[in-house]
Design a protein around this motif. Structure first.
Motif, PDB file in Angstrom:
ATOM      1  N   SER A   1       0.968  -0.931   0.031  1.00 30.36           N
ATOM      2  CA  SER A   1       0.276  -0.086   0.132  1.00 30.36           C
ATOM      3  C   SER A   1       1.025   1.344   0.095  1.00 30.36           C
ATOM      4  CB  SER A   1      -1.009   0.151   1.302  1.00 30.36           C
ATOM      5  OG  SER A   1      -1.698  -1.073   1.192  1.00 30.36           O
ATOM      6  N   ALA A   2       0.895   1.964  -1.023  1.00 33.98           N
ATOM      7  CA  ALA A   2       1.643   3.213  -1.415  1.00 33.98           C
ATOM      8  C   ALA A   2       1.126   3.880  -2.428  1.00 33.98           C
ATOM      9  CB  ALA A   2       3.182   2.710  -1.487  1.00 33.98           C
ATOM     10  N   THR A   3       1.940   5.027  -2.697  1.00 32.68           N
ATOM     11  CA  THR A   3       1.652   5.774  -4.169  1.00 32.68           C
ATOM     12  C   THR A   3       2.650   5.273  -4.984  1.00 32.68           C
ATOM     13  OG1 THR A   3       0.553   7.459  -2.762  1.00 32.68           O
ATOM     14  CG2 THR A   3       1.197   8.061  -5.245  1.00 32.68           C
ATOM     15  N   TYR A   4       2.339   5.190  -6.093  1.00 34.36           N
ATOM     16  CA  TYR A   4       3.205   4.599  -7.260  1.00 34.36           C
ATOM     17  C   TYR A   4       3.488   5.565  -8.375  1.00 34.36           C
ATOM     18  CZ  TYR A   4       3.389   0.256  -5.104  1.00 34.36           C
ATOM     19  OH  TYR A   4       3.447  -0.872  -4.027  1.00 34.36           O
ATOM     20  N   PHE A   5       4.327   5.948  -8.672  1.00 35.01           N
ATOM     21  CA  PHE A   5       4.796   7.155  -9.812  1.00 35.01           C
ATOM     22  C   PHE A   5       5.432   6.300 -11.122  1.00 35.01           C
ATOM     23  CE2 PHE A   5       3.440  10.924  -7.941  1.00 35.01           C
ATOM     24  CZ  PHE A   5       3.474  10.710  -6.632  1.00 35.01           C
ATOM     25  N   CYS A   6       4.812   6.421 -12.308  1.00 36.11           N
ATOM     26  CA  CYS A   6       5.812   6.102 -13.506  1.00 36.11           C
ATOM     27  C   CYS A   6       6.290   7.345 -13.910  1.00 36.11           C
ATOM     28  CB  CYS A   6       4.798   5.530 -14.467  1.00 36.11           C
ATOM     29  SG  CYS A   6       3.508   6.763 -15.213  1.00 36.11           S
ATOM     30  N   ALA A   7       7.448   7.292 -14.569  1.00 34.99           N
ATOM     31  CA  ALA A   7       8.252   8.410 -15.209  1.00 34.99           C
ATOM     32  C   ALA A   7       8.940   7.939 -16.262  1.00 34.99           C
ATOM     33  CB  ALA A   7       9.521   8.580 -13.832  1.00 34.99           C
ATOM     34  N   ALA A   8       9.327   9.030 -17.086  1.00 34.51           N
ATOM     35  CA  ALA A   8      10.155   8.667 -18.303  1.00 34.51           C
ATOM     36  C   ALA A   8      10.980   9.942 -18.481  1.00 34.51           C
ATOM     37  CB  ALA A   8       8.989   8.995 -19.494  1.00 34.51           C
ATOM     38  N   SER A   9      11.946   9.311 -19.153  1.00 31.37           N
ATOM     39  CA  SER A   9      13.390  10.211 -19.674  1.00 31.37           C
ATOM     40  C   SER A   9      13.959   9.947 -20.909  1.00 31.37           C
ATOM     41  CB  SER A   9      14.414  10.205 -18.511  1.00 31.37           C
ATOM     42  OG  SER A   9      15.065   9.018 -18.558  1.00 31.37           O
ATOM     43  N   SER A  10      14.524  10.772 -21.455  1.00 28.75           N
ATOM     44  CA  SER A  10      15.251  10.880 -22.949  1.00 28.75           C
ATOM     45  C   SER A  10      16.665  11.098 -22.647  1.00 28.75           C
ATOM     46  CB  SER A  10      14.629  11.755 -23.630  1.00 28.75           C
ATOM     47  OG  SER A  10      15.316  11.922 -24.984  1.00 28.75           O
ATOM     48  N   SER A  11      17.570   9.965 -23.111  1.00 32.05           N
ATOM     49  CA  SER A  11      18.917  10.301 -23.351  1.00 32.05           C
ATOM     50  C   SER A  11      19.253  11.353 -24.184  1.00 32.05           C
ATOM     51  CB  SER A  11      19.613   9.229 -23.618  1.00 32.05           C
ATOM     52  OG  SER A  11      19.211   8.727 -25.013  1.00 32.05           O
ATOM     53  N   ALA A  12      18.468  11.953 -25.245  1.00 35.94           N
ATOM     54  CA  ALA A  12      18.664  13.014 -25.957  1.00 35.94           C
ATOM     55  C   ALA A  12      18.360  14.363 -25.300  1.00 35.94           C
ATOM     56  CB  ALA A  12      17.649  13.000 -27.103  1.00 35.94           C
ATOM     57  N   ASP A  13      17.653  14.513 -23.984  1.00 35.95           N
ATOM     58  CA  ASP A  13      17.325  15.538 -23.429  1.00 35.95           C
ATOM     59  C   ASP A  13      18.600  15.706 -22.101  1.00 35.95           C
ATOM     60  OD1 ASP A  13      14.490  16.738 -22.188  1.00 35.95           O
ATOM     61  OD2 ASP A  13      16.252  17.774 -22.359  1.00 35.95           O
ATOM     62  N   SER A  14      18.351  16.924 -21.422  1.00 33.32           N
ATOM     63  CA  SER A  14      19.328  17.024 -20.478  1.00 33.32           C
ATOM     64  C   SER A  14      19.310  15.877 -19.423  1.00 33.32           C
ATOM     65  CB  SER A  14      18.977  18.427 -19.713  1.00 33.32           C
ATOM     66  OG  SER A  14      19.058  19.457 -20.537  1.00 33.32           O
ATOM     67  N   TRP A  15      20.560  15.433 -18.960  1.00 33.51           N
ATOM     68  CA  TRP A  15      20.585  14.080 -17.953  1.00 33.51           C
ATOM     69  C   TRP A  15      19.693  14.406 -16.881  1.00 33.51           C
ATOM     70  CZ3 TRP A  15      21.010  11.970 -13.481  1.00 33.51           C
ATOM     71  CH2 TRP A  15      21.279  10.457 -13.605  1.00 33.51           C
ATOM     72  N   GLY A  16      18.896  13.442 -16.621  1.00 34.20           N
ATOM     73  CA  GLY A  16      18.093  13.501 -15.228  1.00 34.20           C
ATOM     74  C   GLY A  16      16.695  14.268 -15.373  1.00 34.20           C
ATOM     75  N   LYS A  17      16.464  14.659 -16.687  1.00 34.26           N
ATOM     76  CA  LYS A  17      15.132  15.518 -16.760  1.00 34.26           C
ATOM     77  C   LYS A  17      13.949  14.206 -16.799  1.00 34.26           C
ATOM     78  CE  LYS A  17      14.368  19.419 -18.178  1.00 34.26           C
ATOM     79  NZ  LYS A  17      14.317  20.745 -19.472  1.00 34.26           N
ATOM     80  N   PHE A  18      13.274  13.943 -15.715  1.00 38.84           N
ATOM     81  CA  PHE A  18      12.262  12.941 -15.587  1.00 38.84           C
ATOM     82  C   PHE A  18      10.975  13.795 -15.773  1.00 38.84           C
ATOM     83  CE2 PHE A  18      14.046   8.836 -15.153  1.00 38.84           C
ATOM     84  CZ  PHE A  18      15.593   9.348 -14.844  1.00 38.84           C
ATOM     85  N   GLN A  19      10.133  13.066 -16.300  1.00 39.79           N
ATOM     86  CA  GLN A  19       8.700  13.471 -16.454  1.00 39.79           C
ATOM     87  C   GLN A  19       7.724  12.422 -15.606  1.00 39.79           C
ATOM     88  OE1 GLN A  19       7.491  16.371 -17.821  1.00 39.79           O
ATOM     89  NE2 GLN A  19       9.372  16.854 -18.640  1.00 39.79           N
ATOM     90  N   PHE A  20       7.153  12.845 -14.723  1.00 38.78           N
ATOM     91  CA  PHE A  20       6.478  11.854 -13.732  1.00 38.78           C
ATOM     92  C   PHE A  20       5.042  11.802 -14.202  1.00 38.78           C
ATOM     93  CE2 PHE A  20       9.525  10.603 -10.609  1.00 38.78           C
ATOM     94  CZ  PHE A  20      10.384  11.309 -10.942  1.00 38.78           C
ATOM     95  N   GLY A  21       4.439  10.723 -14.074  1.00 42.47           N
ATOM     96  CA  GLY A  21       2.888  10.657 -14.017  1.00 42.47           C
ATOM     97  C   GLY A  21       2.278  11.352 -12.787  1.00 42.47           C
ATOM     98  N   ALA A  22       1.085  11.135 -12.613  1.00 47.62           N
ATOM     99  CA  ALA A  22       0.374  11.813 -11.571  1.00 47.62           C
ATOM    100  C   ALA A  22       0.276  11.282 -10.282  1.00 47.62           C
ATOM    101  CB  ALA A  22      -1.174  12.145 -12.060  1.00 47.62           C
ATOM    102  N   GLY A  23       0.572   9.784 -10.441  1.00 52.50           N
ATOM    103  CA  GLY A  23       0.518   9.021  -9.454  1.00 52.50           C
ATOM    104  C   GLY A  23      -0.545   8.046  -9.209  1.00 52.50           C
ATOM    105  N   THR A  24      -0.588   6.921  -8.793  1.00 55.63           N
ATOM    106  CA  THR A  24      -1.638   5.993  -8.282  1.00 55.63           C
ATOM    107  C   THR A  24      -1.639   5.436  -6.795  1.00 55.63           C
ATOM    108  OG1 THR A  24      -1.640   5.189 -10.491  1.00 55.63           O
ATOM    109  CG2 THR A  24      -2.642   3.767  -8.858  1.00 55.63           C
ATOM    110  N   GLN A  25      -2.606   5.781  -5.977  1.00 57.60           N
ATOM    111  CA  GLN A  25      -2.699   5.439  -4.724  1.00 57.60           C
ATOM    112  C   GLN A  25      -3.122   3.990  -4.715  1.00 57.60           C
ATOM    113  OE1 GLN A  25      -5.056   7.896  -2.056  1.00 57.60           O
ATOM    114  NE2 GLN A  25      -3.697   7.062  -0.044  1.00 57.60           N
ATOM    115  N   VAL A  26      -2.255   2.983  -4.161  1.00 57.40           N
ATOM    116  CA  VAL A  26      -2.764   1.546  -4.048  1.00 57.40           C
ATOM    117  C   VAL A  26      -3.093   1.402  -2.658  1.00 57.40           C
ATOM    118  CG1 VAL A  26      -2.043  -0.790  -4.542  1.00 57.40           C
ATOM    119  CG2 VAL A  26      -1.514   0.992  -6.141  1.00 57.40           C
ATOM    120  N   VAL A  27      -4.018   0.749  -2.378  1.00 56.34           N
ATOM    121  CA  VAL A  27      -4.596   0.215  -1.008  1.00 56.34           C
ATOM    122  C   VAL A  27      -4.609  -1.288  -1.451  1.00 56.34           C
ATOM    123  CG1 VAL A  27      -6.257   0.468   0.741  1.00 56.34           C
ATOM    124  CG2 VAL A  27      -5.470   2.435  -0.294  1.00 56.34           C
TER     125      VAL A  27
END
Lengths: 114, 114
Positions: free
Chosen positions: B85-111
């Motif tokens: 039970s926690a909140t889960y976030f997906c994320a994505a990044s591109s090696s063509a972009d500045s290193w470490g710039k992640f785009q995060f999803g809005a999150g899913t609260q799992v119970v």
């Protein structure tokens, strides 16, 4: 992964004041970042903390409001200036190695502005 | 706009069941997709990650499925436990972009109910 320590972990601040958050890593890291997570929301990148030079800010974030320092490869600070209730958020330090793929987060600093 | 769309916003599953969280993206330059798990009062912790050259990655009870043509990826939690039970976030990044710039999803609260 590195151990990332943030101080303070939690604070209640008066409107109009400023607070500095510290991030200490137990090993040298190439990249350090500051994220903001508003209550119940996702993570938003504030800026990349660059060692020995000015931070790189994302759209919507400015240096006057969020000054950042990074004097070495293990330490960074984020100051939230002239706080308003809208600044009530979790502020997260994250780190990564440019030779790797991903970033790791500290425990966060939970700020409440009253 | 949010570059990574995550669903559902919340999820209730019985102990022993399967939790499934979905994410979709538009930017075909994304080439790294991590999932983070966040417990209340804690920072996000890296759970599992995948690159688009594989369609599935499994680590214990956690599996990422990746569909490059559909630009979708999902997290499956098998034999869900109350400790998941926690909140889960997906994320994505591109090696063509500045290193470490992640785009995060809005999150899913799992119970996970006992």
């Amino acid at each position: 992964s590195a151990v990332i320590s943030q101080k303070p972990s939690r604070d209640i601040c008066q409107r109009g004041t400023s607070l500095t958050i510290q991030c200490q890593v137990d090993s040298q890291v190439t990249m350090m970042f500051w994220y903001r997570q508003q209550p119940g929301q996702s993570l938003t990148l504030i800026a990349t903390a660059n060692q020995g030079s000015e931070a790189t800010y994302e759209s919507g974030f400015v240096i006057d409001k969020f000054p950042i320092s990074r004097p070495n490869l293990t330490f960074s600070t984020l100051t939230v200036s002239n706080m308003s209730p809208e600044d009530s958020s979790i502020y997260l330090c994250s780190v990564g190695q440019i030779s790797g793929n991903t970033i790791y987060f500290g425990e966060g600093s939970w700020l409440t502005v009253v | 706009q949010q570059q990574v769309k995550q669903s559902p916003q919340s999820l209730i599953v019985q102990k022993g069941g399967i939790s499934i969280i979905n994410c979709a993206y538009e930017n075909t330059a994304f080439d790294y997709f991590p999932w983070y798990q966040q417990f209340p009062g804690k920072g996000p912790a890296l759970l599992i990650a995948i690159r688009p050259d594989v369609s599935e990655k499994k680590e214990g009870r956690f599996t990422i499925s990746f569909n490059k043509s559909a630009k979708q990826f999902s997290l499956h939690i098998m034999d869900s436990q109350p400790g998941d039970s926690a909140t889960y976030f997906c994320a994505a990044s591109s090696s063509a972009d500045s290193w470490g710039k992640f785009q995060f999803g809005a999150g899913t609260q799992v119970v996970v109910t006992p």
